[in-house]
Design an enzyme around this catalytic site. Sequence first.
Site, PDB file in Angstrom:
ATOM      1  N   ILE A  12       0.905  -1.133  -0.041  1.00  0.00           N
ATOM      2  CA  ILE A  12      -0.093   0.063   0.150  1.00  0.00           C
ATOM      3  C   ILE A  12       0.695   1.260   0.014  1.00  0.00           C
ATOM      4  CG2 ILE A  12      -1.682   1.256   1.146  1.00  0.00           C
ATOM      5  CD1 ILE A  12      -2.585  -1.497   2.425  1.00  0.00           C
ATOM      6  N   SER A  34      11.553  -5.857   5.639  1.00  0.00           N
ATOM      7  CA  SER A  34      11.347  -7.238   6.430  1.00  0.00           C
ATOM      8  C   SER A  34      10.094  -7.814   5.378  1.00  0.00           C
ATOM      9  CB  SER A  34      10.747  -7.269   7.539  1.00  0.00           C
ATOM     10  OG  SER A  34       9.885  -6.376   7.817  1.00  0.00           O
ATOM     11  N   SER A 124      -7.134  -1.207  10.280  1.00  0.00           N
ATOM     12  CA  SER A 124      -7.965  -2.325   9.488  1.00  0.00           C
ATOM     13  C   SER A 124      -9.254  -2.506   9.944  1.00  0.00           C
ATOM     14  CB  SER A 124      -6.975  -3.618   9.735  1.00  0.00           C
ATOM     15  OG  SER A 124      -7.689  -4.875   9.242  1.00  0.00           O
ATOM     16  N   TYR A 148      -3.254  -9.411  15.601  1.00  0.00           N
ATOM     17  CA  TYR A 148      -3.168  -8.367  14.789  1.00  0.00           C
ATOM     18  C   TYR A 148      -4.219  -7.405  15.018  1.00  0.00           C
ATOM     19  CZ  TYR A 148      -3.179  -6.226  10.337  1.00  0.00           C
ATOM     20  OH  TYR A 148      -3.467  -5.113   9.219  1.00  0.00           O
ATOM     21  N   LYS A 152      -3.884  -3.299  16.231  1.00  0.00           N
ATOM     22  CA  LYS A 152      -4.375  -2.187  15.629  1.00  0.00           C
ATOM     23  C   LYS A 152      -5.075  -1.359  16.467  1.00  0.00           C
ATOM     24  CE  LYS A 152      -2.503  -2.657  11.556  1.00  0.00           C
ATOM     25  NZ  LYS A 152      -1.332  -1.774  11.039  1.00  0.00           N
TER      26      LYS A 152
HETATM   27  P1  NAD Z   1       3.480  -4.780   3.383  1.00  0.00           P
HETATM   28  O1  NAD Z   1       3.834  -5.858   4.173  1.00  0.00           O
HETATM   29  O2  NAD Z   1       3.442  -4.871   1.855  1.00  0.00           O
HETATM   30  O3  NAD Z   1       3.957  -3.588   3.709  1.00  0.00           O
HETATM   31  C1  NAD Z   1       4.691  -3.030   5.027  1.00  0.00           C
HETATM   32  C2  NAD Z   1       5.779  -2.595   5.015  1.00  0.00           C
HETATM   33  O4  NAD Z   1       6.256  -2.293   6.199  1.00  0.00           O
HETATM   34  C3  NAD Z   1       6.890  -3.766   4.315  1.00  0.00           C
HETATM   35  O5  NAD Z   1       7.668  -3.046   3.230  1.00  0.00           O
HETATM   36  C4  NAD Z   1       7.764  -4.115   5.713  1.00  0.00           C
HETATM   37  O6  NAD Z   1       9.035  -4.367   4.996  1.00  0.00           O
HETATM   38  C5  NAD Z   1       7.757  -2.797   6.301  1.00  0.00           C
HETATM   39  N1  NAD Z   1       8.074  -3.040   7.893  1.00  0.00           N
HETATM   40  C6  NAD Z   1       7.680  -3.941   8.601  1.00  0.00           C
HETATM   41  N2  NAD Z   1       8.076  -4.186   9.636  1.00  0.00           N
HETATM   42  C7  NAD Z   1       8.727  -3.003   9.819  1.00  0.00           C
HETATM   43  C8  NAD Z   1       9.503  -2.355  10.907  1.00  0.00           C
HETATM   44  N3  NAD Z   1       9.610  -2.580  12.099  1.00  0.00           N
HETATM   45  N4  NAD Z   1      10.347  -1.171  10.603  1.00  0.00           N
HETATM   46  C9  NAD Z   1      10.278  -0.618   9.354  1.00  0.00           C
HETATM   47  N5  NAD Z   1       9.563  -1.053   8.337  1.00  0.00           N
HETATM   48  C10 NAD Z   1       8.893  -2.198   8.601  1.00  0.00           C
HETATM   49  O7  NAD Z   1       1.859  -4.447   3.955  1.00  0.00           O
HETATM   50  P2  NAD Z   1       0.579  -3.464   3.258  1.00  0.00           P
HETATM   51  O8  NAD Z   1      -0.422  -4.238   2.781  1.00  0.00           O
HETATM   52  O9  NAD Z   1       1.372  -2.549   2.375  1.00  0.00           O
HETATM   53  O10 NAD Z   1      -0.027  -3.007   4.740  1.00  0.00           O
HETATM   54  C11 NAD Z   1       0.555  -1.528   4.849  1.00  0.00           C
HETATM   55  C12 NAD Z   1      -0.283  -1.399   6.485  1.00  0.00           C
HETATM   56  O11 NAD Z   1      -1.473  -1.345   6.135  1.00  0.00           O
HETATM   57  C13 NAD Z   1       0.102  -2.152   7.676  1.00  0.00           C
HETATM   58  O12 NAD Z   1       0.262  -1.687   8.759  1.00  0.00           O
HETATM   59  C14 NAD Z   1      -1.101  -3.227   7.472  1.00  0.00           C
HETATM   60  O13 NAD Z   1      -1.172  -3.761   8.692  1.00  0.00           O
HETATM   61  C15 NAD Z   1      -2.129  -2.328   7.226  1.00  0.00           C
HETATM   62  N6  NAD Z   1      -3.272  -2.896   6.577  1.00  0.00           N
HETATM   63  C16 NAD Z   1      -3.113  -3.926   5.284  1.00  0.00           C
HETATM   64  C17 NAD Z   1      -4.282  -4.447   5.039  1.00  0.00           C
HETATM   65  C18 NAD Z   1      -4.013  -5.482   3.512  1.00  0.00           C
HETATM   66  O14 NAD Z   1      -4.939  -6.433   3.389  1.00  0.00           O
HETATM   67  N7  NAD Z   1      -2.909  -5.425   2.940  1.00  0.00           N
HETATM   68  C19 NAD Z   1      -5.367  -4.375   5.322  1.00  0.00           C
HETATM   69  C20 NAD Z   1      -5.590  -3.586   6.392  1.00  0.00           C
HETATM   70  C21 NAD Z   1      -4.544  -2.714   6.892  1.00  0.00           C
HETATM   71  N1  UFG Z   2     -10.319 -17.116   0.913  1.00  0.00           N
HETATM   72  C1  UFG Z   2     -10.433 -18.465   0.197  1.00  0.00           C
HETATM   73  N2  UFG Z   2      -9.241 -18.936  -0.306  1.00  0.00           N
HETATM   74  C2  UFG Z   2      -7.945 -18.645   0.135  1.00  0.00           C
HETATM   75  C3  UFG Z   2      -7.889 -17.420   0.634  1.00  0.00           C
HETATM   76  C4  UFG Z   2      -9.214 -16.631   0.997  1.00  0.00           C
HETATM   77  O1  UFG Z   2     -11.395 -18.897  -0.178  1.00  0.00           O
HETATM   78  O2  UFG Z   2      -7.142 -19.024  -0.342  1.00  0.00           O
HETATM   79  C5  UFG Z   2     -11.597 -16.480   1.313  1.00  0.00           C
HETATM   80  C6  UFG Z   2     -11.655 -16.231   2.721  1.00  0.00           C
HETATM   81  O3  UFG Z   2     -12.355 -17.447   3.186  1.00  0.00           O
HETATM   82  C7  UFG Z   2     -12.688 -15.133   2.557  1.00  0.00           C
HETATM   83  C8  UFG Z   2     -12.041 -14.068   1.417  1.00  0.00           C
HETATM   84  O4  UFG Z   2     -11.564 -15.246   0.583  1.00  0.00           O
HETATM   85  O5  UFG Z   2     -13.981 -15.241   2.519  1.00  0.00           O
HETATM   86  C9  UFG Z   2     -11.008 -13.192   1.745  1.00  0.00           C
HETATM   87  O6  UFG Z   2      -9.865 -13.798   2.565  1.00  0.00           O
HETATM   88  P1  UFG Z   2      -8.612 -13.070   2.490  1.00  0.00           P
HETATM   89  O7  UFG Z   2      -7.540 -13.691   3.292  1.00  0.00           O
HETATM   90  O8  UFG Z   2      -8.246 -12.320   1.367  1.00  0.00           O
HETATM   91  O9  UFG Z   2      -9.259 -11.662   3.556  1.00  0.00           O
HETATM   92  P2  UFG Z   2      -9.434 -11.455   4.766  1.00  0.00           P
HETATM   93  O10 UFG Z   2     -11.056 -10.714   4.760  1.00  0.00           O
HETATM   94  O11 UFG Z   2      -9.458 -12.797   5.502  1.00  0.00           O
HETATM   95  O12 UFG Z   2      -8.769 -10.583   5.642  1.00  0.00           O
HETATM   96  C10 UFG Z   2      -7.901  -9.300   4.979  1.00  0.00           C
HETATM   97  C11 UFG Z   2      -6.565  -9.078   5.560  1.00  0.00           C
HETATM   98  C12 UFG Z   2      -6.785  -8.565   6.998  1.00  0.00           C
HETATM   99  C13 UFG Z   2      -7.394  -7.440   7.006  1.00  0.00           C
HETATM  100  C14 UFG Z   2      -8.829  -7.798   6.293  1.00  0.00           C
HETATM  101  C15 UFG Z   2      -9.599  -6.130   6.455  1.00  0.00           C
HETATM  102  O13 UFG Z   2      -6.074 -10.402   5.498  1.00  0.00           O
HETATM  103  O14 UFG Z   2      -5.246  -8.243   7.260  1.00  0.00           O
HETATM  104  O15 UFG Z   2      -8.834  -8.297   5.119  1.00  0.00           O
HETATM  105  O16 UFG Z   2     -10.900  -6.558   5.875  1.00  0.00           O
HETATM  106  F1  UFG Z   2      -7.644  -7.059   8.135  1.00  0.00           F
END
Ligand code: NAD
Ligand code: UFG
Length: 341
Positions: A12, A34, A124, A148, A152
Amino acid sequence: MNILLTGGAGYIGSHTAVVLAQAGHRVVLYDNYSNSKPTVVQRLQNILGEPLKAIEGDVRDTELLTSVLKEEQIDAVIHFAGLKAVGESSQKPIAYYSANVQGAISLLQAMERAQIYRIVFSSSACVYGDPQYLPIDEAHPTVPTNPYGRNKLQIEQLLQDVAQSDVGKQARWQIANLRYFNPVGAHVSGLIGEDPQGIPNNLMPFVAQVAVGKLPQLQVFGNDYPTPDGTGVRDYIHVMDLAQGHLAALDYLNEHYGFNTFNLGTGQGYSVLQMVHAFERASGNTIAYQIQGRRAGDIASCYAKADKALQELHWHTERNLEDMCASAWKWQTYCNSLGAN
Ligand code: NAD
Ligand code: UFG
């Protein structure tokens, strides 16, 4: 503005860097790589056509962060850095509390030292836990069901207390707390996208890897939910729309103090099978799948009420399911051509 993106090399963060830089801001990435690779910086530079500053560091390194904030004359921080795998958070709670909660404390200490009080936080939909009603608005109770989600929520509470400490004094803290739903898709260039390590946990990257032939078939976790086709329903949001939401939140903070929470979702839910079929159309490939039992901890449906962001941030999503799948497919084929993921 000069904006520091912690975790800016991640999924993101990298897309948000493009949106902010193209809106005229100066962006500095801060990441410990990481869960990302430094090569993303070059690809971002290719998209932007200009240099981009990236600093390797951990958010728990308060000294380094403080000096970066001062030296780069940062005006605002977007805090993406952290660990995000729901299942893993139950296996490695200490690592999660350290990266997420300790990381947030360290960042706020550094910001206070550098006298920077403007922050956008990546929260989240996970903080809501099992939906008590749908669509989920910002007033929905917060009862996270895994470490997790609790991380948050604790960071949100910390930020609320920080904002509260201003009461009765001249207001300083300007905080936007963004609760993302399910980000998917990639930049239209196909040069950046979600690059999960190992076998993906999330639906969309898994589907993309089946479509490209890297994984044999998708396991659909349950088809007996009370949803139109029995499979789980989620609010998938295009990562570029989500990135635009951060720009809108920064604009909002120009004039607003305190702690402000917004859902960032589309308000529209799609089932697993709807996502599979949309991806088949985008890729032109058949996606083999097998119905499995429900995944532990999953819920039937989760989608946002996104009216507050529309009314107060003047932000709404512009990209549809086809855009999400087409961009994710472009990114997946690019990765495959590099042998990168
Ligand atoms: P991502 O893992 O791709 O990006 C997170 C970045 O943070 C990575 O580049 C990682 O190397 C870096 N990082 C991790 N720990 C660190 C540390 N201690 N110091 C410095 N850098 C560090 O994840 P993303 O999907 O881009 O998510 C970004 C944020 O959005 C996260 O806080 C995540 O919890 C939140 N979020 C993501 C989702 C999703 O589904 N992707 C949904 C809701 C919230
Ligand atoms: N699913 C499958 N097969 C897979 C993976 C997922 O059927 O291999 C299904 C899940 O059961 C669910 C849907 O696809 O019904 C979405 O699953 P995701 O794992 O893609 O997403 P989640 O909604 O479980 O969770 C994600 C992130 C969380 C975040 C949340 C926010 O993993 O970090 O969305 O709504 F908090």
